[in-house]
Design an enzyme around this catalytic site. Sequence first.
Site, short mmCIF file in Angstrom:
data_model
loop_
_atom_site.label_atom_id
_atom_site.label_comp_id
_atom_site.label_asym_id
_atom_site.label_seq_id
_atom_site.Cartn_x
_atom_site.Cartn_y
_atom_site.Cartn_z
N GLY A 42 -11.61 -23.70 -80.19
CA GLY A 42 -10.99 -24.95 -80.64
C GLY A 42 -10.74 -26.00 -79.58
O GLY A 42 -10.69 -27.19 -79.88
N GLU A 99 -4.99 -25.85 -74.68
CA GLU A 99 -5.14 -25.36 -76.06
C GLU A 99 -5.18 -26.55 -77.01
O GLU A 99 -4.58 -27.59 -76.75
CB GLU A 99 -3.95 -24.42 -76.35
N ASP A 100 -5.89 -26.37 -78.11
CA ASP A 100 -5.94 -27.46 -79.11
C ASP A 100 -4.68 -27.48 -79.96
O ASP A 100 -4.13 -28.53 -80.26
CB ASP A 100 -7.19 -27.36 -80.00
N ASP A 103 0.28 -22.74 -82.96
CA ASP A 103 0.71 -22.57 -84.35
C ASP A 103 1.79 -21.47 -84.34
O ASP A 103 2.96 -21.75 -84.06
CB ASP A 103 -0.55 -22.19 -85.14
N LYS A 131 2.57 -27.14 -83.72
CA LYS A 131 3.06 -27.01 -85.11
C LYS A 131 4.27 -26.07 -85.08
O LYS A 131 4.16 -24.89 -85.42
CB LYS A 131 1.93 -26.43 -85.98
N PHE A 152 -3.01 -27.66 -93.02
CA PHE A 152 -4.27 -27.31 -92.37
C PHE A 152 -4.76 -28.52 -91.61
O PHE A 152 -4.83 -29.61 -92.18
CB PHE A 152 -5.32 -26.91 -93.41
N ASP A 159 -11.40 -26.19 -86.58
CA ASP A 159 -12.22 -25.92 -87.76
C ASP A 159 -11.41 -25.46 -88.97
O ASP A 159 -10.26 -25.04 -88.85
CB ASP A 159 -13.22 -24.81 -87.43
N ARG A 165 -15.38 -29.13 -86.92
CA ARG A 165 -15.04 -29.20 -85.49
C ARG A 165 -15.57 -30.48 -84.83
O ARG A 165 -14.99 -30.97 -83.87
CB ARG A 165 -15.67 -28.02 -84.73
C1 PRP Z 1 -6.84 -21.36 -83.45
C2 PRP Z 1 -6.51 -22.42 -82.42
C3 PRP Z 1 -5.65 -21.71 -81.43
C4 PRP Z 1 -4.93 -20.68 -82.28
C5 PRP Z 1 -3.53 -21.11 -82.54
O1 PRP Z 1 -7.89 -20.60 -82.97
O2 PRP Z 1 -7.68 -22.94 -81.83
O3 PRP Z 1 -6.39 -21.07 -80.43
O4 PRP Z 1 -5.65 -20.58 -83.53
O5 PRP Z 1 -2.90 -20.22 -83.40
P1 PRP Z 1 -1.63 -19.35 -83.03
O6 PRP Z 1 -0.65 -20.21 -82.28
O7 PRP Z 1 -1.11 -18.99 -84.39
O8 PRP Z 1 -2.08 -18.17 -82.26
P2 PRP Z 1 -8.74 -19.59 -83.86
O9 PRP Z 1 -8.20 -18.21 -83.67
O10 PRP Z 1 -8.82 -20.12 -85.25
O11 PRP Z 1 -10.15 -19.62 -83.15
P3 PRP Z 1 -11.09 -20.87 -82.79
O12 PRP Z 1 -10.36 -21.69 -81.74
O13 PRP Z 1 -12.32 -20.21 -82.26
O14 PRP Z 1 -11.32 -21.65 -84.05
#
Ligand code: PRP
Length: 175
Positions: A42, A99-100, A103, A131, A152, A159, A165
Amino acid sequence: MEKQLVRLFSREEIAAAVKRLAREIDRDSENRSPVVIGILKGSFIFIADLVRNLETPPLAIEFTRLSSYGSATVSSGRAEILAGLPEEAVRDRNVLVVEDIVDTGITTATLLEYLQSYRPSDLKLCTLLDKPSRRRVEVKIDYRGFTVPDRFIVGYGIDFDERYRQLPEIYTIEE
Ligand code: PRP
Protein backbone atom coordinates in the site's frame (compact mmCIF):
# COMPACT_ATOMS: atom_id res chain seq x y z
CA MET A 1 -26.26 -1.89 -4.45
CA GLU A 2 -23.56 -0.46 -6.72
CA LYS A 3 -20.55 0.82 -4.81
CA GLN A 4 -19.55 4.42 -5.34
CA LEU A 5 -16.22 6.14 -4.88
CA VAL A 6 -16.51 9.44 -3.06
CA ARG A 7 -13.45 11.65 -3.14
CA LEU A 8 -11.92 12.31 0.26
CA PHE A 9 -8.62 14.03 -0.66
CA SER A 10 -7.69 15.69 -3.96
CA ARG A 11 -4.28 15.54 -5.66
CA GLU A 12 -3.54 19.04 -4.34
CA GLU A 13 -4.46 18.15 -0.76
CA ILE A 14 -2.33 15.01 -0.91
CA ALA A 15 0.62 16.87 -2.44
CA ALA A 16 0.41 19.55 0.28
CA ALA A 17 0.30 16.91 3.02
CA VAL A 18 3.29 15.05 1.52
CA LYS A 19 5.29 18.31 1.36
CA ARG A 20 4.44 19.17 4.95
CA LEU A 21 5.43 15.69 6.17
CA ALA A 22 8.74 15.88 4.27
CA ARG A 23 9.49 19.26 5.88
CA GLU A 24 8.75 17.85 9.35
CA ILE A 25 10.99 14.83 8.69
CA ASP A 26 13.80 17.05 7.33
CA ARG A 27 13.57 19.34 10.32
CA ASP A 28 13.86 16.43 12.79
CA SER A 29 16.57 14.54 10.94
CA GLU A 30 19.15 17.35 11.38
CA ASN A 31 21.00 16.27 8.25
CA ARG A 32 21.35 12.66 9.42
CA SER A 33 20.14 10.66 6.48
CA PRO A 34 17.41 8.20 7.39
CA VAL A 35 16.94 4.63 6.23
CA VAL A 36 13.43 4.84 4.80
CA ILE A 37 11.44 1.61 5.07
CA GLY A 38 8.17 1.20 3.18
CA ILE A 39 5.58 -1.46 3.96
CA LEU A 40 4.36 -3.15 0.79
CA LYS A 41 2.19 -2.92 -1.01
CA GLY A 42 0.00 0.00 0.00
CA SER A 43 2.80 2.50 0.64
CA PHE A 44 4.44 2.31 -2.80
CA ILE A 45 3.01 5.55 -4.18
CA PHE A 46 3.28 7.53 -0.95
CA ILE A 47 6.92 6.56 -0.37
CA ALA A 48 7.81 7.49 -3.96
CA ASP A 49 6.33 10.98 -3.50
CA LEU A 50 7.66 11.42 0.03
CA VAL A 51 11.33 10.64 -0.76
CA ARG A 52 11.22 13.02 -3.72
CA ASN A 53 10.19 15.79 -1.33
CA LEU A 54 12.91 15.15 1.26
CA GLU A 55 15.86 17.51 1.31
CA THR A 56 17.92 15.15 3.44
CA PRO A 57 18.78 12.30 1.06
CA PRO A 58 17.88 8.85 2.42
CA LEU A 59 20.79 6.56 3.27
CA ALA A 60 18.78 3.72 1.75
CA ILE A 61 15.21 2.95 0.71
CA GLU A 62 14.05 -0.49 1.79
CA PHE A 63 10.78 -2.38 1.65
CA THR A 64 9.20 -4.95 3.93
CA ARG A 65 6.07 -7.00 3.58
CA LEU A 66 3.78 -8.20 6.35
CA SER A 67 0.94 -10.69 6.17
CA SER A 68 -2.23 -9.31 4.72
CA TYR A 69 -5.04 -8.18 6.82
CA GLY A 70 -7.03 -11.19 8.03
CA SER A 71 -9.01 -12.61 10.91
CA ALA A 72 -6.02 -14.58 12.23
CA THR A 73 -4.00 -11.37 12.36
CA VAL A 74 -6.73 -9.49 14.17
CA SER A 75 -7.33 -12.16 16.80
CA SER A 76 -3.62 -12.66 17.52
CA GLY A 77 -2.93 -8.91 17.47
CA ARG A 78 0.24 -9.65 15.47
CA ALA A 79 1.03 -9.74 11.78
CA GLU A 80 3.54 -12.10 10.24
CA ILE A 81 6.68 -10.61 8.73
CA LEU A 82 6.93 -12.06 5.23
CA ALA A 83 9.95 -10.08 4.07
CA GLY A 84 12.23 -8.77 6.79
CA LEU A 85 15.49 -6.85 6.56
CA PRO A 86 19.06 -7.67 7.45
CA GLU A 87 20.02 -6.41 10.90
CA GLU A 88 22.85 -4.28 9.40
CA ALA A 89 20.27 -2.23 7.51
CA VAL A 90 18.82 -1.04 10.82
CA ARG A 91 21.42 -1.19 13.61
CA ASP A 92 22.60 2.27 14.72
CA ARG A 93 20.68 3.92 11.90
CA ASN A 94 18.01 6.60 11.88
CA VAL A 95 15.05 4.61 10.65
CA LEU A 96 11.85 6.03 9.21
CA VAL A 97 8.97 3.60 8.59
CA VAL A 98 6.53 4.78 5.94
CA GLU A 99 2.98 3.46 5.88
CA ASP A 100 -0.09 4.39 3.86
CA ILE A 101 -2.62 3.79 6.64
CA VAL A 102 -2.64 2.81 10.30
CA ASP A 103 -5.92 1.04 10.97
CA THR A 104 -5.91 -1.52 13.83
CA GLY A 105 -2.21 -0.69 14.24
CA ILE A 106 -1.27 -4.37 14.10
CA THR A 107 0.93 -4.12 10.98
CA THR A 108 2.95 -1.15 12.17
CA ALA A 109 3.17 -2.29 15.80
CA THR A 110 4.54 -5.66 14.67
CA LEU A 111 7.09 -4.05 12.35
CA LEU A 112 8.21 -1.41 14.86
CA GLU A 113 8.77 -4.06 17.52
CA TYR A 114 10.78 -6.18 15.07
CA LEU A 115 12.91 -3.22 13.95
CA GLN A 116 13.46 -2.08 17.55
CA SER A 117 15.02 -5.47 18.33
CA TYR A 118 17.77 -4.55 15.81
CA ARG A 119 18.60 -1.48 17.90
CA PRO A 120 18.34 1.46 15.52
CA SER A 121 19.58 4.76 16.93
CA ASP A 122 16.21 6.30 16.12
CA LEU A 123 12.92 4.79 14.92
CA LYS A 124 10.06 6.91 13.66
CA LEU A 125 6.77 6.25 11.93
CA CYS A 126 5.22 8.32 9.17
CA THR A 127 1.74 7.46 7.93
CA LEU A 128 -0.27 9.30 5.34
CA LEU A 129 -3.59 8.21 6.86
CA ASP A 130 -4.59 7.43 10.43
CA LYS A 131 -7.89 5.72 11.26
CA PRO A 132 -7.86 5.91 15.07
CA SER A 133 -11.44 4.63 15.47
CA ARG A 134 -10.23 1.13 14.50
CA ARG A 135 -7.15 0.93 16.70
CA ARG A 136 -6.52 -2.40 18.47
CA VAL A 137 -2.94 -1.87 19.55
CA GLU A 138 -1.23 1.34 20.54
CA VAL A 139 1.08 2.86 17.93
CA LYS A 140 3.05 6.08 18.28
CA ILE A 141 2.71 8.04 15.06
CA ASP A 142 5.44 10.65 14.61
CA TYR A 143 4.25 12.08 11.29
CA ARG A 144 0.59 11.97 10.24
CA GLY A 145 -0.90 13.25 6.99
CA PHE A 146 -4.63 13.00 7.67
CA THR A 147 -7.00 11.45 10.18
CA VAL A 148 -9.73 9.54 8.33
CA PRO A 149 -13.21 8.26 9.27
CA ASP A 150 -14.08 4.58 9.71
CA ARG A 151 -14.80 3.92 6.01
CA PHE A 152 -13.19 1.76 3.34
CA ILE A 153 -10.47 3.91 1.83
CA VAL A 154 -8.94 3.40 -1.63
CA GLY A 155 -6.59 5.11 -4.05
CA TYR A 156 -3.03 6.44 -3.94
CA GLY A 157 -1.70 2.92 -3.35
CA ILE A 158 -4.55 1.59 -1.20
CA ASP A 159 -6.69 -1.19 -2.61
CA PHE A 160 -10.03 -2.87 -2.23
CA ASP A 161 -9.45 -6.45 -3.37
CA GLU A 162 -6.40 -5.25 -5.36
CA ARG A 163 -8.42 -2.62 -7.25
CA TYR A 164 -8.03 1.16 -7.20
CA ARG A 165 -4.36 1.33 -6.09
CA GLN A 166 -3.49 3.32 -9.23
CA LEU A 167 -5.94 6.16 -8.56
CA PRO A 168 -4.08 9.44 -7.95
CA GLU A 169 -6.60 10.67 -5.37
CA ILE A 170 -8.05 9.15 -2.19
CA TYR A 171 -11.65 7.97 -1.99
CA THR A 172 -14.06 6.30 0.38
CA ILE A 173 -16.24 3.47 -0.89
CA GLU A 174 -19.91 4.09 -0.22
CA GLU A 175 -22.99 1.99 -0.98
C1 PRP B 1 -3.11 -2.47 4.72
C2 PRP B 1 -2.36 -1.15 4.77
C3 PRP B 1 -1.50 -1.27 5.99
C4 PRP B 1 -2.32 -2.16 6.90
C5 PRP B 1 -2.97 -1.34 7.96
O1 PRP B 1 -2.28 -3.42 4.13
O2 PRP B 1 -1.60 -0.95 3.60
O3 PRP B 1 -0.27 -1.88 5.72
O4 PRP B 1 -3.34 -2.79 6.09
O5 PRP B 1 -3.80 -2.13 8.75
P1 PRP B 1 -3.61 -2.39 10.30
O6 PRP B 1 -3.25 -1.10 10.97
O7 PRP B 1 -4.98 -2.85 10.69
O8 PRP B 1 -2.58 -3.45 10.47
P2 PRP B 1 -2.78 -4.84 3.62
O9 PRP B 1 -2.51 -5.86 4.67
O10 PRP B 1 -4.18 -4.70 3.12
O11 PRP B 1 -1.78 -5.13 2.44
P3 PRP B 1 -1.41 -4.24 1.16
O12 PRP B 1 -0.70 -3.00 1.67
O13 PRP B 1 -0.51 -5.14 0.38
O14 PRP B 1 -2.68 -3.90 0.45
